[in-house]
Design a protein around this motif. Sequence first.
Motif, short mmCIF file in Angstrom:
data_model
loop_
_atom_site.label_atom_id
_atom_site.label_comp_id
_atom_site.label_asym_id
_atom_site.label_seq_id
_atom_site.Cartn_x
_atom_site.Cartn_y
_atom_site.Cartn_z
N GLU A 98 -2.07 -2.64 2.94
CA GLU A 98 -3.32 -2.62 3.70
C GLU A 98 -3.81 -1.19 3.98
OE1 GLU A 98 -4.87 -5.37 4.64
OE2 GLU A 98 -3.39 -6.96 4.90
N ASP A 99 -5.13 -1.08 4.19
CA ASP A 99 -5.77 0.15 4.71
C ASP A 99 -5.45 1.40 3.91
OD1 ASP A 99 -7.16 -1.18 6.77
OD2 ASP A 99 -5.33 -1.21 7.98
N VAL A 100 -5.53 1.29 2.59
CA VAL A 100 -5.38 2.46 1.72
C VAL A 100 -6.69 3.23 1.79
CG1 VAL A 100 -5.03 3.23 -0.65
CG2 VAL A 100 -3.74 1.26 0.24
N SER A 101 -6.62 4.54 1.99
CA SER A 101 -7.82 5.37 2.10
C SER A 101 -8.24 5.88 0.73
CB SER A 101 -7.57 6.56 3.02
OG SER A 101 -7.31 6.13 4.32
N ARG A 102 -9.52 5.72 0.44
CA ARG A 102 -10.10 6.33 -0.76
C ARG A 102 -11.00 7.45 -0.28
NH1 ARG A 102 -13.54 3.33 -5.52
NH2 ARG A 102 -13.84 5.18 -6.80
N ASN A 103 -10.68 8.67 -0.67
CA ASN A 103 -11.34 9.85 -0.11
C ASN A 103 -12.13 10.59 -1.19
OD1 ASN A 103 -10.05 9.37 2.44
ND2 ASN A 103 -8.18 10.12 1.51
N ASP A 104 -12.62 11.78 -0.83
CA ASP A 104 -13.40 12.59 -1.76
C ASP A 104 -12.56 13.14 -2.90
OD1 ASP A 104 -15.74 12.17 -0.33
OD2 ASP A 104 -15.37 13.88 0.99
N SER A 105 -11.25 13.19 -2.73
CA SER A 105 -10.37 13.62 -3.82
C SER A 105 -9.35 12.52 -4.11
CB SER A 105 -9.66 14.93 -3.46
OG SER A 105 -8.90 14.75 -2.29
N GLU A 106 -8.85 12.52 -5.34
CA GLU A 106 -7.88 11.52 -5.75
C GLU A 106 -6.60 11.65 -4.92
OE1 GLU A 106 -5.46 11.51 -9.65
OE2 GLU A 106 -7.26 10.34 -10.09
N SER A 107 -5.98 10.53 -4.60
CA SER A 107 -4.73 10.56 -3.86
C SER A 107 -3.75 9.56 -4.49
CB SER A 107 -4.96 10.24 -2.39
OG SER A 107 -5.42 8.91 -2.23
N LYS A 108 -2.56 9.50 -3.91
CA LYS A 108 -1.52 8.60 -4.43
C LYS A 108 -0.91 7.83 -3.28
CE LYS A 108 -0.30 11.80 -8.07
NZ LYS A 108 0.61 12.84 -8.51
N VAL A 109 -0.54 6.59 -3.59
CA VAL A 109 0.27 5.79 -2.67
C VAL A 109 1.63 5.64 -3.31
CG1 VAL A 109 0.58 3.52 -1.61
CG2 VAL A 109 -1.70 4.57 -1.67
N LEU A 110 2.67 5.97 -2.56
CA LEU A 110 4.03 5.87 -3.07
C LEU A 110 4.64 4.56 -2.59
CD1 LEU A 110 6.38 7.25 -4.58
CD2 LEU A 110 7.08 8.20 -2.37
N LEU A 111 4.98 3.69 -3.54
CA LEU A 111 5.67 2.44 -3.24
C LEU A 111 7.16 2.67 -3.51
CD1 LEU A 111 3.28 -0.14 -4.97
CD2 LEU A 111 3.31 0.59 -2.58
N SER A 112 7.98 2.51 -2.49
CA SER A 112 9.43 2.71 -2.61
C SER A 112 10.13 1.38 -2.40
CB SER A 112 9.93 3.71 -1.56
OG SER A 112 9.28 4.94 -1.72
N VAL A 113 11.03 1.05 -3.34
CA VAL A 113 11.77 -0.21 -3.25
C VAL A 113 13.26 0.11 -3.17
CG1 VAL A 113 12.19 -2.47 -4.30
CG2 VAL A 113 10.03 -1.30 -4.74
N SER A 114 13.90 -0.43 -2.17
CA SER A 114 15.36 -0.30 -2.01
C SER A 114 15.96 -1.68 -2.23
CB SER A 114 15.71 0.20 -0.62
OG SER A 114 17.10 0.05 -0.40
#
Length: 195
Positions: A98-114
Amino acid sequence: YEVEFALSKLMPDLPAELKTFEYSFQVIPQNYELTVNNVRPYVKTELKRQMIEGVLQTADYGEDVAVEQMLTANQDGKPLKIRWSQVAEGKEHQFVVEDVSRNDSESKVLLSVSGAPLGIEHSSQEEVQVPALGDFKITNVRVEQGTGQAVVIQFSDPLNETQNLAGLITLTGLTDLDFEIHENEVRVFPPVRQT
C-alpha cells in the motif's frame, strides 16, 4: 518417511510376515516464490499514490500468520503496509503493498522475503521500479497461458480504454489481433495459439 504399522496389535492371530505393515511416503519440501504482478495507481486521476500487487506462492500449505511475517516492503528506508488475501488451500498468498509514492524522480521499493517463519533456510530480495511522474513507459511484458493466450503489456500510467490500438501494437507475423485495455494493462490476443 518410513512407517511400520503394527497390525499384530489389532489382530493378534496374523502370520509372522503380516504382523508389521511397512510403507513409506514423502512430503513436499517447503519453499516459496515471489511474483510481482503489477504496479499501478489506486485511481486513474491520482498518479502519486501507487500500489504493488503480487503473489507469494508456497510449495506446501503455509499458515497465514507465518506467511505474512515473511514479507516486508520499504521505499526510501520507509516501511510500507502490506494487505493480504489468502487463496488456493494455503499455497497462494496474494498481497498488495500500500501507499507507494510515485515522485518526480524514479524510485525503488525493496521487497524482502525471509523464509524463517516457515522453516525455509533462504531469503531473497526484489527491487520494484517505480517510474517518475513524468515518465510514460512499458514497465512489464508477460505471456499468460490458459484457456486463452494473451500477451500482457503493462504501462506506467492508466490507459484510455477507448483507444484504438490498431497499428500501435503489433506481433511480428500476425494480423487480426484483438486488444483489451484495463487500467494500465493491454492484453493482446493472437488469432491462433502461439508456441
